[in-house]
Design a protein around this motif. Structure first.
Motif, short mmCIF file in Angstrom:
data_model
loop_
_atom_site.label_atom_id
_atom_site.label_comp_id
_atom_site.label_asym_id
_atom_site.label_seq_id
_atom_site.Cartn_x
_atom_site.Cartn_y
_atom_site.Cartn_z
N SER A 1 154.33 32.37 91.85
CA SER A 1 154.89 31.98 90.55
C SER A 1 155.94 30.88 90.73
CB SER A 1 155.51 33.19 89.85
OG SER A 1 154.48 34.05 89.41
N LEU A 2 156.67 30.95 91.85
CA LEU A 2 157.64 29.89 92.14
C LEU A 2 156.91 28.54 92.25
CD1 LEU A 2 160.59 29.07 93.07
CD2 LEU A 2 159.79 29.44 95.39
N PHE B 1 155.82 27.33 88.94
CA PHE B 1 156.97 26.91 88.13
C PHE B 1 157.54 25.58 88.59
CE2 PHE B 1 161.41 27.02 86.79
CZ PHE B 1 161.32 27.51 85.50
N VAL B 2 157.77 25.45 89.89
CA VAL B 2 158.46 24.23 90.35
C VAL B 2 157.49 23.09 90.69
CG1 VAL B 2 160.49 25.45 91.23
CG2 VAL B 2 158.62 24.97 92.78
N VAL C 1 153.95 22.79 87.04
CA VAL C 1 154.31 22.14 85.77
C VAL C 1 154.62 20.67 86.01
CG1 VAL C 1 155.85 22.25 83.78
CG2 VAL C 1 155.23 24.34 84.96
N LYS C 2 155.36 20.39 87.07
CA LYS C 2 155.76 19.01 87.36
C LYS C 2 154.52 18.15 87.72
CE LYS C 2 159.20 16.15 88.47
NZ LYS C 2 160.19 15.70 87.52
N TRP D 1 151.44 18.80 86.93
CA TRP D 1 150.61 18.67 85.72
C TRP D 1 151.12 17.50 84.88
CZ3 TRP D 1 152.43 18.83 80.72
CH2 TRP D 1 151.45 18.74 79.72
N SER D 2 152.45 17.43 84.75
CA SER D 2 153.05 16.37 83.93
C SER D 2 152.74 14.99 84.52
CB SER D 2 154.55 16.62 83.86
OG SER D 2 155.21 15.50 83.38
N HIS E 1 149.00 14.23 84.14
CA HIS E 1 148.69 13.91 82.76
C HIS E 1 149.11 12.49 82.44
CE1 HIS E 1 148.55 15.30 78.43
NE2 HIS E 1 147.49 15.83 78.97
N LYS F 1 146.30 22.57 79.03
CA LYS F 1 146.41 21.83 77.77
C LYS F 1 147.82 21.27 77.59
CE LYS F 1 144.31 23.78 74.17
NZ LYS F 1 144.17 24.77 73.09
N ALA G 1 152.30 21.87 79.04
CA ALA G 1 153.18 22.49 80.04
C ALA G 1 153.41 23.97 79.69
CB ALA G 1 154.51 21.74 80.09
N SER G 2 153.45 24.27 78.40
CA SER G 2 153.68 25.65 77.97
C SER G 2 152.57 26.60 78.43
CB SER G 2 153.77 25.73 76.45
OG SER G 2 154.89 25.06 76.04
N PHE H 1 151.57 27.05 81.17
CA PHE H 1 151.91 27.65 82.46
C PHE H 1 152.76 28.91 82.32
CE2 PHE H 1 150.64 23.51 83.93
CZ PHE H 1 150.19 23.70 85.21
N LYS H 2 153.38 29.09 81.15
CA LYS H 2 154.33 30.20 81.03
C LYS H 2 153.66 31.55 81.31
CE LYS H 2 157.62 28.05 77.88
NZ LYS H 2 158.16 28.00 76.53
N VAL I 1 152.81 32.09 85.02
CA VAL I 1 154.03 32.26 85.84
C VAL I 1 154.53 33.71 85.74
CG1 VAL I 1 156.49 31.67 85.92
CG2 VAL I 1 154.80 29.85 85.83
N TRP J 1 160.66 35.80 86.34
CA TRP J 1 159.92 34.61 85.86
C TRP J 1 159.88 34.55 84.35
CZ3 TRP J 1 160.31 31.05 88.99
CH2 TRP J 1 160.21 31.26 90.36
N THR K 1 161.22 31.39 82.23
CA THR K 1 160.47 30.61 81.22
C THR K 1 161.25 30.49 79.91
OG1 THR K 1 159.29 32.57 80.48
CG2 THR K 1 158.18 31.21 82.12
N TRP L 1 163.12 26.66 81.32
CA TRP L 1 161.85 25.93 81.20
C TRP L 1 162.11 24.42 81.08
CZ3 TRP L 1 157.36 27.39 82.66
CH2 TRP L 1 156.24 26.66 82.30
N LEU M 1 159.72 17.86 80.25
CA LEU M 1 158.34 17.55 80.66
C LEU M 1 157.40 17.76 79.48
CD1 LEU M 1 158.05 19.19 84.20
CD2 LEU M 1 158.46 16.81 83.62
N GLU M 2 157.67 18.82 78.74
CA GLU M 2 156.87 19.13 77.55
C GLU M 2 156.93 17.97 76.56
OE1 GLU M 2 154.39 21.81 76.51
OE2 GLU M 2 156.07 22.96 77.25
#
Lengths: 539, 73
Positions: free
Chosen positions: A85-86, A89-90, A93-94, A96-97, A100, A297, A299-300, A302-303, A306, B50, B54, B58, B62-63
């Motif tokens: 999950s770390l 998270f770190v 998401v980054k 992916w951004s 994208h 789709k 960044a969210s 991923f929540k 995670v 976690w 979030t 969070w 980036l979002e």
């Protein structure tokens, strides 16, 4: 024979799912490789979890708990709940951004850009493919073993009885082992090479037609299947072993028959246990997970993965570990061939303790876990070949979008064929092979982390890190007798006392050291690159 | 990554080492070895950390940046 019908039915269902997913295929390479960034939180959770849970998780964890006891959960499951999950998270998401934003499809595209080096791709490509292939082998070998295990007969006084197939049904090279049909041959089950071939063919077909969308759907479906059937297997095995009225009474009865060594960690070194914590960092460098991250789709999305990933790991691993330690009790006799090959412990328990119908479904569940990783890995390697090698080095606009999809598909077929051929050679224990493969990826973690978070990382630092990681890996792998020494450890002696560490420590440390030292003494990246990857805040 | 999250992860890692139940063979609920039960609780605690991350940590920038990219393309 009924198990075989159920397994065949399940595999047919997967084929239909893959073909159905292909109806949504828009024809573009982006859609084939990344499902057009359309995967929401639930599908992302299921596909990430299904991809990380392999034969290693189900078959390997049961077998290893049988050998080492409950410590296996802490070594790989609870640690993965924290570290995976770390990484999502770190890094997820980054990356992916960035993917994208700049249109990346593979890790290598990102590293080429970030490190301002075209040739880093030529170094990373064989390293990543070389490490994914053993990972693929784990799945292909385990699937053959599982299907053979549940369809074979029992050996009574040297003769095979209650077998699915008579001796002579298949050619000798398929059903006769080195020591004979009833010793290490197929024992009347589907021969392993044939079973592995069937699994490869099914995965190939739904990946070939469905691409990433088919893979994500199949992963979600298979994850649900193996989680539910894993719990059913746990309850059924507990009931059969305990022989009591209620589930709790069965669990209590079985637990009293397990030895002290298996319910504690007396046989595991504390330092070795601690150093196992580095292995789940492999998730940060898995190329197939990188590709799954890019399908999100938003960044969210991923929540949910995670948060839910550690709990999902617990739901799958706790029953497997308990089944593994129960198998050491005097409530069940484990024959010597199974003791010698812990990969087949779970199928053996399922076959022995569940009826044929339930046994068939439970086997389908185990295969679901295996195939949900194979598909992503096959697709990923196909994507890397076509994107990082062929399309990258061809003239611009040399290949149309449709041609890129075709190339990816051809590479997938080639890699499936190659993996299958490798799987026919002498099998190693799933757990041991898995640990080596994960260790290799974990040793590349400093590279991906620094690429995202350390401005000072240089091209030379990255080369030094990859070379250090892979040279250390190769040396230690060789020194371990190519994984034949299951107890291989790095030992350090301090004040007359010897401490055992996992080989991953040596690989990780050398990679990190080379990365930091070489980066600090070489020229930093250009301002343009730094602005691209570490934009300064604008007012 | 915020310092509070780093601290929580470090705490999880320290708790994970679990030297205190190393040789303890007690059974929780009469069937679950305490070492295994403890680590199952670590998995749940990790999910809790976690979940908190979030909500509190969070990376919303980036979002926002990716949705801006999408609108402009």
């Amino acid at each position: 024979m009924i198990q075989l019908y159920i397994i065949s039915g399940y595999l047919s269902l997967l084929l239909l799912l893959g073909l159905f997913a292909s109806r949504f295929f828009s024809g573009t390479s982006k859609d084939y490789m990344l499902a057009s960034h359309s995967i929401g939180p639930f599908l992302l959770l299921m596909s990430l979890f299904g991809t990380t849970m392999t034969a290693f998780a189900l078959v390997g964890s049961t077998g290893e708990a049988f050998k080492q006891g409950i410590g296996v959960y802490g070594m790989l499951a609870s640690s993965s709940g924290i570290i995976h999950s770390l990484c999502f998270f770190v890094l997820g998401v980054k990356l992916w951004s960035l993917g994208h934003k700049y249109g990346y499809r593979t890790q290598i595209q990102f590293f080429r850009d970030r490190l301002e080096s075209d040739k880093i791709g030529l170094l990373l490509f064989p390293v990543l493919v070389g490490l994914v292939i053993p990972y693929l082998l784990i799945g292909v070998m385990a699937s053959g073993g599982v299907i053979n295990g549940v369809t074979q007969g029992s050996v009574v006084e040297g003769k095979v009885v209650n077998a699915t197939f008579e001796e002579g049904t298949f050619p000798d090279f398929l059903e006769q082992g080195e020591k004979g049909f009833a010793v290490d041959g197929s024992k009347g089950g589907v021969p392993r090479p044939l079973a592995s071939l069937a699994i490869c063919a099914v995965v190939l077909i739904y990946v070939f037609f469905g691409g990433m969308r088919g893979t994500a759907w199949a992963n979600a479906f298979q994850t649900i299947v193996f989680m539910i059937l894993g719990l059913v297997a746990f309850v059924v095995i507990a009931k059969q072993l305990g022989g009591q009225d209620s589930l709790l009474a069965n669990l209590r009865e079985v637990a009293t028959h397990v030895s002290y060594e298996k319910v504690t960690r007396v046989n595991i070194s504390k330092l070795q246990f601690f150093t196992y914590l580095l292995i789940p960092f492999s998730v940060g460098m898995f190329p197939h997970l990188f590709q799954h991250w890019l399908t999100a789709k938003s960044a969210s999305s991923f929540k949910l993965p995670v948060v839910a990933h550690p709990v999902f790991i617990m739901i799958v691993w706790v029953p497997c570990v308990l089944i593994g330690i129960w198998a050491t009790s005097d409530l069940i006799q484990i024959p010597p061939p199974v003791k010698a090959n812990p990969n087949i412990l779970l199928p053996f328990m399922v076959k022995r303790l569940a009826g044929p119908v339930l046994g068939g479904f439970l086997t389908a569940g185990i295969l679901a876990a295996i195939m949900s990783s194979l598909d992503s890995q096959f697709l990923c390697i196909g994507t890397m070949f076509s994107t990082d090698i062929v399309t990258h080095y061809a003239d611009k606009d040399r290949f149309s979008d449709r041609q890129q999809v075709l190339m990816t598909r051809c590479f997938i077929v080639a890699i499936v064929a190659l993996t299958y051929c490798f799987s026919l050679f002498e099998p190693r224990a799933v757990f041991t092979l898995g640990v080596w493969c994960f260790s290799g990826f974990a040793s590349l973690f400093p590279l991906v982390f620094a690429s995202v978070y350390w401005r000072r990382l240089t091209k030379a630092g990255a080369y030094a890190s990859v070379l250090a990681a892979i040279c250390t890996w190769a040396y230690l792998f060789y020194d371990s007798g190519f994984a034949s020494n299951r107890e291989y450890r790095l030992d350090i002696t301090l004040s007359g006392e010897t401490y055992h560490m996992m080989p991953v420590v040596g690989m990780f440390a050398s990679s990190l050291f080379a990365l930091v030292v070489v980066s600090l003494i070489t020229k930093p990246p250009s301002n343009e690159t730094l602005e691209k990857f570490f934009p300064t805040a604008k007012s | 990554m915020p310092r509070s999250l780093c601290v929580l992860i470090l705490v999880l890692i320290v708790l994970h080492q679990d030297n205190w139940f190393w040789t303890d063979d007690r059974l929780v609920f009469g069937f679950m070895p305490i070492g295994l039960f403890y680590h199952a609780c670590i998995s749940i605690a990790a999910a809790g950390v976690w979940w908190w991350a979030t909500i509190k940590c969070w990376p919303r920038d980036l979002e926002r940046s990716s949705s801006t990219e999408e609108q402009s393309s």
